[in-house]
Design an enzyme around this catalytic site. Structure first.
Site, PDB file in Angstrom:
ATOM      1  N   THR B 198       0.901  -1.138   0.000  1.00  0.00           N
ATOM      2  CA  THR B 198       0.000   0.000   0.000  1.00  0.00           C
ATOM      3  C   THR B 198       0.937   1.184   0.000  1.00  0.00           C
ATOM      4  OG1 THR B 198      -1.705  -1.119   1.286  1.00  0.00           O
ATOM      5  CG2 THR B 198      -1.598   1.254   1.511  1.00  0.00           C
ATOM      6  N   ARG B 226     -13.860  -7.277  -2.026  1.00  0.00           N
ATOM      7  CA  ARG B 226     -13.306  -7.041  -0.690  1.00  0.00           C
ATOM      8  C   ARG B 226     -12.704  -5.646  -0.618  1.00  0.00           C
ATOM      9  NH1 ARG B 226      -7.705  -5.810   1.077  1.00  0.00           N
ATOM     10  NH2 ARG B 226      -7.572  -6.440   3.242  1.00  0.00           N
ATOM     11  N   GLY B 228     -10.416  -3.253   1.875  1.00  0.00           N
ATOM     12  CA  GLY B 228      -9.541  -3.284   3.043  1.00  0.00           C
ATOM     13  C   GLY B 228      -9.639  -2.009   3.852  1.00  0.00           C
ATOM     14  N   ASP B 229      -8.577  -1.705   4.597  1.00  0.00           N
ATOM     15  CA  ASP B 229      -8.623  -0.539   5.473  1.00  0.00           C
ATOM     16  C   ASP B 229      -8.278   0.765   4.758  1.00  0.00           C
ATOM     17  OD1 ASP B 229      -5.946  -1.511   5.214  1.00  0.00           O
ATOM     18  OD2 ASP B 229      -5.348  -0.226   6.878  1.00  0.00           O
ATOM     19  N   THR B 249      -0.541   0.614   6.616  1.00  0.00           N
ATOM     20  CA  THR B 249      -0.333  -0.436   5.620  1.00  0.00           C
ATOM     21  C   THR B 249      -0.213  -1.763   6.338  1.00  0.00           C
ATOM     22  OG1 THR B 249       1.212  -1.368   4.025  1.00  0.00           O
ATOM     23  CG2 THR B 249       2.149   0.133   5.647  1.00  0.00           C
ATOM     24  N   GLY B 250      -0.825  -2.786   5.781  1.00  0.00           N
ATOM     25  CA  GLY B 250      -0.720  -4.092   6.428  1.00  0.00           C
ATOM     26  C   GLY B 250      -1.957  -4.924   6.180  1.00  0.00           C
ATOM     27  N   GLY B 252      -5.206  -5.427   6.333  1.00  0.00           N
ATOM     28  CA  GLY B 252      -6.225  -4.405   6.531  1.00  0.00           C
ATOM     29  C   GLY B 252      -7.329  -4.727   7.510  1.00  0.00           C
TER      30      GLY B 252
END
Lengths: 331, 331
Positions: B198, B226, B228-229, B249-250, B252
């Site tokens: 990200t 989907r 994510g965050d 980042t990661g 999510g």
């Protein structure tokens, strides 16, 4: 005799108390014109809220989970055309019904949500399926529908959500938009306040678990693809056994920007505010100053219930830890 | 002589200092195999991070806004195939590139985001357009694309996002999935850690305004629809002039469930934690205990910069308030 009384009181005090259970629901906040509210609609609000509360409370009384109680209570409100969720949802500017929902389990902060679904009969069930049957939290649009269908949820024709009342609302809204020619008018929360509507539920079960859920058709005349706060974990819904469960309703953009549901939880966690104080501050100070109309419901780890709103009405109800049921519409 | 020195020091102390400016970027956190990292790729990481930082910093130096700096820095990373955002994004399980982005202005807590877009060249620009040109915060899928197109943003054929490297990754991933036949395997963050990626940026401008933005292609092999965050305000992105700006980042789902970006802001607001302490606690304690891999970057109101991650690598860089530029990959 006195000794016996004292012994009895001592015995009662020492008996492990049944853990508190409680449930609270809302059917949306906004401006409801008292004079225009027909007795029939008023009765419907109260009756549906009560039915929803009892469905959830029955599960809690039998030792069921907060999660099951929240789902059961919200399904009843989704199925009732009187509320803006599931059947009876409002229409988008394009004349469609696009539904959002989310659910959160305060035990391990598990969460699931769907946004923009048009064929899933009970979006709250889809949200729960996302939480329990996928590694993801949020699915949107066709992806969410495919997931729901793959997981055996009931799929309906989009016209299932149609109601005459909401159709008339969008026709009126479109005419107003044409007249003002300002389809993107912002910062007029009060003008739109009567259009908010969302259902939600928070429950505390006998094991001390808190769950929260929210389901909505969004705002009348919302743009195609717009997602409000209802499926946003931290904005429209949050639950943490250590603090509280929260479900919001209102002008969703304000609830996202202020991360309202998580903010109330954070105030309890970090500055030990009571749920009542946190809810009051956020709804009547933070949101109100920003121009955000709406309300929240919540239950904390001790079973305290709040229902706060800064509009003239929020259809709502609760069964508290003493078993006392109440439903209300106005302040 | 001594008197002159004292007078000079007094004069310096009284001169209104130039307000601090600072910028920080990340290009994703995860597991990067040191031995497998080619010198060419390593050079590309550093060069692109530096180019991105300089683009944003130049705007800040000229008195431009944090918002403009964040957009400019992220556009460069979106356009660079080396990062998982814009061109070079990872593929979904269905072999598509679905992009998410969000941006937030800490001045008045304005925010915009898009989720699941497949034809918008620079999703961060679409996020900003949502913030500035609509009353909404989040648009998804075709609704987001229609909005971007209606607002004059550059639309590309979905194959613009294709890169050979990412295509090989998804083919490998699909084969692994077939082999293990557990397409929904959860709770294996480490196995997937190398797939995170990200880009994000936080900037503080000379007027004291903080902005934050995040853009991503999501996780390799994510399911259709989907989200994510990254486009979730409060999870992947948050900015508040009174506290800090954060981009995450990661994995999510963990960032959504813990409302990571807002939580860091709330810790600063409510318990006066420093940005460094809040970031360390959330990344190394809260997220790590939950099993969530990833990292965060942030800048607070005083210009302090953080870059914290619990994986072995996060491509990252900053130009701090003294003008010092650094970029890094490993711990």
């Amino acid at each position: 005799m006195k000794a016996i009384t004292i012994a009895l009181l001592f015995f009662i005090a020492m008996t492990p108390q049944a853990k508190p259970i409680a449930i609270v629901v809302h059917g949306g906040a906004g401006r409801i014109d008292r004079d225009a509210l027909t007795p029939e609609r008023e009765r419907l609000y109260h009756a549906t809220l009560e039915q929803s509360l009892r469905a959830g409370h029955t599960i809690l009384k039998r030792g069921g989970s907060a999660l099951d109680a929240v789902e059961a209570a919200i399904v009843i409100m989704e199925d009732a055309p009187v509320f803006n969720a599931g059947r009876g949802a409002v229409f988008t500017a394009e004349g469609k019904n696009e539904l959002d929902a989310s659910i959160m389990d305060g035990r391990a902060l598990q969460a699931g949500a769907v946004g923009g679904v048009t064929t899933v009969k009970n979006p709250i069930r889809a949200a729960r399926a996302v939480m329990e049957k996928s590694p993801h939290v949020l699915f949107t649009n066709q992806g969410a529908e495919k997931f729901a269908s793959d997981n055996g949820l009931e799929i309906v024709d989009p016209k299932y959500f149609f109601t005459e009342r909401r159709w008339k609302q969008i026709q009126k809204w479109l005419k107003q938009q044409e007249a003002t020619a300002k389809p993107q008018a912002t910062a007029e929360p009060d003008r739109h306040a009567d259009y908010f509507g969302t259902v939600g539920c928070v429950a505390l079960d006998a094991k001390g678990n808190i769950a929260a859920g929210t389901s909505t058709g969004g705002m009348t005349g919302k743009r195609f693809g717009r997602i409000g706060d209802s499926p946003i974990i931290g904005a429209g819904t949050y639950a943490d056994n250590r603090t509280a469960g929260i479900s919001c309703t209102g002008h969703g953009e304000y609830f996202i920007r202020h991360a309202v549901a998580h903010d109330i939880s954070a105030r309890i966690a970090y500055i030990k505010e009571s749920l009542a104080k946190a809810a009051t501050d956020v709804v009547h100070t933070v949101l109100k100053q920003a121009g955000g109309s709406g309300g929240i419901i919540g239950i904390d780890a001790q079973g305290n219930v709040v229902m706060e709103f800064n509009t003239n009405a929020m259809t709502r109800g609760s069964i508290d830890t003493t078993g006392n049921l109440k439903t209300a519409i106005f302040k």
